[in-house]
Write a protein that holds these residues in place. Structure first.
Motif, PDB file in Angstrom:
ATOM      1  N   LEU A 110      -3.627   9.103  -1.698  1.00  0.00           N
ATOM      2  CA  LEU A 110      -4.043   7.703  -1.688  1.00  0.00           C
ATOM      3  C   LEU A 110      -3.510   6.952  -0.465  1.00  0.00           C
ATOM      4  O   LEU A 110      -2.780   5.969  -0.567  1.00  0.00           O
ATOM      5  N   THR A 111      -3.912   7.413   0.706  1.00  0.00           N
ATOM      6  CA  THR A 111      -3.591   6.694   1.934  1.00  0.00           C
ATOM      7  C   THR A 111      -4.501   5.478   2.063  1.00  0.00           C
ATOM      8  O   THR A 111      -5.575   5.420   1.433  1.00  0.00           O
ATOM      9  N   PRO A 112      -4.117   4.482   2.862  1.00  0.00           N
ATOM     10  CA  PRO A 112      -5.003   3.330   3.058  1.00  0.00           C
ATOM     11  C   PRO A 112      -6.399   3.721   3.544  1.00  0.00           C
ATOM     12  O   PRO A 112      -7.407   3.151   3.081  1.00  0.00           O
ATOM     13  N   ASP A 113      -6.487   4.687   4.465  1.00  0.00           N
ATOM     14  CA  ASP A 113      -7.794   5.103   4.970  1.00  0.00           C
ATOM     15  C   ASP A 113      -8.635   5.763   3.877  1.00  0.00           C
ATOM     16  O   ASP A 113      -9.862   5.558   3.804  1.00  0.00           O
ATOM     17  N   ARG A 114      -7.986   6.553   3.023  1.00  0.00           N
ATOM     18  CA  ARG A 114      -8.713   7.202   1.928  1.00  0.00           C
ATOM     19  C   ARG A 114      -9.189   6.170   0.905  1.00  0.00           C
ATOM     20  O   ARG A 114     -10.316   6.281   0.395  1.00  0.00           O
ATOM     21  N   ILE A 115      -8.367   5.173   0.635  1.00  0.00           N
ATOM     22  CA  ILE A 115      -8.782   4.103  -0.272  1.00  0.00           C
ATOM     23  C   ILE A 115      -9.984   3.361   0.297  1.00  0.00           C
ATOM     24  O   ILE A 115     -10.940   3.037  -0.423  1.00  0.00           O
ATOM     25  N   GLU A 116      -9.974   3.116   1.604  1.00  0.00           N
ATOM     26  CA  GLU A 116     -11.122   2.454   2.239  1.00  0.00           C
ATOM     27  C   GLU A 116     -12.373   3.318   2.133  1.00  0.00           C
ATOM     28  O   GLU A 116     -13.468   2.809   1.857  1.00  0.00           O
ATOM     29  N   LEU A 119     -13.095   5.456  -0.151  1.00  0.00           N
ATOM     30  CA  LEU A 119     -13.544   5.536  -1.541  1.00  0.00           C
ATOM     31  C   LEU A 119     -14.048   4.200  -2.079  1.00  0.00           C
ATOM     32  O   LEU A 119     -15.043   4.155  -2.813  1.00  0.00           O
ATOM     33  N   PHE A 120     -13.363   3.113  -1.718  1.00  0.00           N
ATOM     34  CA  PHE A 120     -13.610   1.844  -2.406  1.00  0.00           C
ATOM     35  C   PHE A 120     -14.036   0.699  -1.480  1.00  0.00           C
ATOM     36  O   PHE A 120     -14.295  -0.406  -1.953  1.00  0.00           O
ATOM     37  N   GLY A 121     -14.097   0.965  -0.194  1.00  0.00           N
ATOM     38  CA  GLY A 121     -14.671  -0.026   0.712  1.00  0.00           C
ATOM     39  C   GLY A 121     -13.728  -1.108   1.193  1.00  0.00           C
ATOM     40  O   GLY A 121     -14.183  -2.092   1.797  1.00  0.00           O
ATOM     41  N   PHE A 122     -12.446  -0.969   0.956  1.00  0.00           N
ATOM     42  CA  PHE A 122     -11.489  -1.923   1.512  1.00  0.00           C
ATOM     43  C   PHE A 122     -10.208  -1.178   1.860  1.00  0.00           C
ATOM     44  O   PHE A 122      -9.899  -0.139   1.287  1.00  0.00           O
ATOM     45  N   ASN A 123      -9.482  -1.739   2.827  1.00  0.00           N
ATOM     46  CA  ASN A 123      -8.254  -1.106   3.298  1.00  0.00           C
ATOM     47  C   ASN A 123      -7.072  -2.002   2.950  1.00  0.00           C
ATOM     48  O   ASN A 123      -6.938  -3.099   3.503  1.00  0.00           O
ATOM     49  N   PRO A 124      -6.188  -1.568   2.049  1.00  0.00           N
ATOM     50  CA  PRO A 124      -5.080  -2.428   1.632  1.00  0.00           C
ATOM     51  C   PRO A 124      -4.049  -2.675   2.720  1.00  0.00           C
ATOM     52  O   PRO A 124      -3.236  -3.599   2.594  1.00  0.00           O
ATOM     53  N   GLN A 125      -4.088  -1.879   3.778  1.00  0.00           N
ATOM     54  CA  GLN A 125      -3.145  -2.076   4.883  1.00  0.00           C
ATOM     55  C   GLN A 125      -3.626  -3.134   5.861  1.00  0.00           C
ATOM     56  O   GLN A 125      -2.816  -3.898   6.405  1.00  0.00           O
ATOM     57  N   THR A 126      -4.917  -3.219   6.072  1.00  0.00           N
ATOM     58  CA  THR A 126      -5.442  -4.096   7.124  1.00  0.00           C
ATOM     59  C   THR A 126      -6.257  -5.273   6.610  1.00  0.00           C
ATOM     60  O   THR A 126      -6.433  -6.259   7.331  1.00  0.00           O
ATOM     61  N   ASP A 127      -6.779  -5.192   5.401  1.00  0.00           N
ATOM     62  CA  ASP A 127      -7.605  -6.273   4.856  1.00  0.00           C
ATOM     63  C   ASP A 127      -6.747  -7.283   4.084  1.00  0.00           C
ATOM     64  O   ASP A 127      -5.614  -6.992   3.689  1.00  0.00           O
ATOM     65  N   ASP A 128      -7.305  -8.449   3.843  1.00  0.00           N
ATOM     66  CA  ASP A 128      -6.629  -9.511   3.088  1.00  0.00           C
ATOM     67  C   ASP A 128      -6.812  -9.258   1.595  1.00  0.00           C
ATOM     68  O   ASP A 128      -7.900  -9.444   1.053  1.00  0.00           O
ATOM     69  N   MET A 129      -5.737  -8.871   0.920  1.00  0.00           N
ATOM     70  CA  MET A 129      -5.848  -8.544  -0.502  1.00  0.00           C
ATOM     71  C   MET A 129      -5.983  -9.788  -1.379  1.00  0.00           C
ATOM     72  O   MET A 129      -6.446  -9.698  -2.508  1.00  0.00           O
ATOM     73  N   GLU A 130      -5.621 -10.952  -0.846  1.00  0.00           N
ATOM     74  CA  GLU A 130      -5.856 -12.177  -1.599  1.00  0.00           C
ATOM     75  C   GLU A 130      -7.341 -12.551  -1.620  1.00  0.00           C
ATOM     76  O   GLU A 130      -7.740 -13.447  -2.372  1.00  0.00           O
ATOM     77  N   TYR A 152       0.805  -1.225   0.000  1.00  0.00           N
ATOM     78  CA  TYR A 152       0.000   0.000   0.000  1.00  0.00           C
ATOM     79  C   TYR A 152       0.833   1.268   0.000  1.00  0.00           C
ATOM     80  O   TYR A 152       0.342   2.339  -0.351  1.00  0.00           O
ATOM     81  N   ASN A 153       2.127   1.171   0.351  1.00  0.00           N
ATOM     82  CA  ASN A 153       2.977   2.363   0.359  1.00  0.00           C
ATOM     83  C   ASN A 153       3.105   3.001  -1.015  1.00  0.00           C
ATOM     84  O   ASN A 153       3.272   4.219  -1.133  1.00  0.00           O
ATOM     85  N   HIS A 154       3.028   2.175  -2.061  1.00  0.00           N
ATOM     86  CA  HIS A 154       3.286   2.721  -3.398  1.00  0.00           C
ATOM     87  C   HIS A 154       2.167   3.645  -3.867  1.00  0.00           C
ATOM     88  O   HIS A 154       2.392   4.497  -4.735  1.00  0.00           O
ATOM     89  N   PHE A 155       0.957   3.504  -3.307  1.00  0.00           N
ATOM     90  CA  PHE A 155      -0.137   4.373  -3.743  1.00  0.00           C
ATOM     91  C   PHE A 155       0.142   5.837  -3.410  1.00  0.00           C
ATOM     92  O   PHE A 155      -0.214   6.734  -4.182  1.00  0.00           O
TER      93      PHE A 155
END
Length: 230
Positions: A148-154, A156-167, A138-141
């Motif tokens: 494009l912080t993890p909280d902002r992504i959550e 906007l899009f309903g998931f958090n790339p820092q805390t959720d399972d991306m698989e 998630y750092n690359h965003f």
């Protein structure tokens, strides 16, 4: 000089794996060759580092250009690789478009189809796509756009790339595309865009942190480590 062959399904994997190898083993005198079937039924050499007396590791990245061709290409090339002195063969492909519920069935079938011989062969399935690995980094965003912080992504899009399972994401490439498009950046998998993504990834974070958080990524890097270290 130790020799490794990595078979991948497309240009996304080709570009990422080359950059990953350079970051992991670049100081260890690694030479990389890339073959691709993109414009031909037979693989053509599209780049090849020189081999010198200092070269310790030689890696062939073989782009099959289709997920269903990765294992068949591994079988077709196995005898050549054995004769040429390669010590390990790794395949990398996505689970998608196979449903996640059939992942273990797919893995069993691919393992059964792998060539058998004197050098070890493994196939790694990126769940669901290799883009899940990029989501988890998630750092690359923030490098793409500071908003494009993890909280902002959550938000906007309903998931958090820092805390959720991306698989667990069903179509990670669509997630990447949505995030990039939100800040006016494209993700249509052009070579320019893929190189931009690969350049912005934090490989130290991937190597130290994500190997323990993203199982398929961890499996892939462990095979590379085993080749380099042992």
């Amino acid at each position: 000089m130790k020799k490794l062959a990595i078979f991948v399904e497309g240009k996304t994997e080709q570009i990422f794996v080359k950059k990953l190898l350079t970051e992991i083993a670049g100081k260890l005198h690694i030479s990389i060759e890339i073959k691709s079937r993109e414009k031909s039924n037979s693989a053509q050499v599209i780049m090849k580092d020189p081999v010198t007396s200092a070269t310790k590791f030689y890696v062939l990245i073989y782009n099959s250009c289709r997920d269903e061709s990765v294992v068949s290409d591994m079988r077709d090339q196995y005898n050549f690789l054995t004769t040429a002195g390669y010590e390990r063969v790794i395949g990398l492909r996505d689970v998608y478009p196979i449903p996640i519920a059939e992942k273990f069935k797919l893995q069993r079938g691919l393992n059964y189809s792998l060539p058998k011989g004197s050098i070890p062969v493994n196939i790694v399935l990126a769940v669901m796509e290799i883009e899940a690995w990029f989501l988890a980094e998630y750092n690359h965003f923030i490098k793409i756009d500071s908003s494009l912080t993890p909280d902002r992504i959550e938000e906007l899009f309903g998931f958090n790339p820092q805390t959720d399972d991306m698989e667990a994401r069903l179509k990670p490439s669509d997630d990447i595309k949505q995030i990039y498009n939100h800040v006016g950046k494209g993700y249509n998998k052009s070579e320019k865009q893929l190189n931009r993504l690969a350049a912005n990834l934090d490989y130290e974070f991937i190597y130290i942190k994500l190997v323990n958080c993203v199982p398929s990524l961890g499996e892939f890097i462990r095979y590379i480590d085993n080749f380099i270290i042992y």
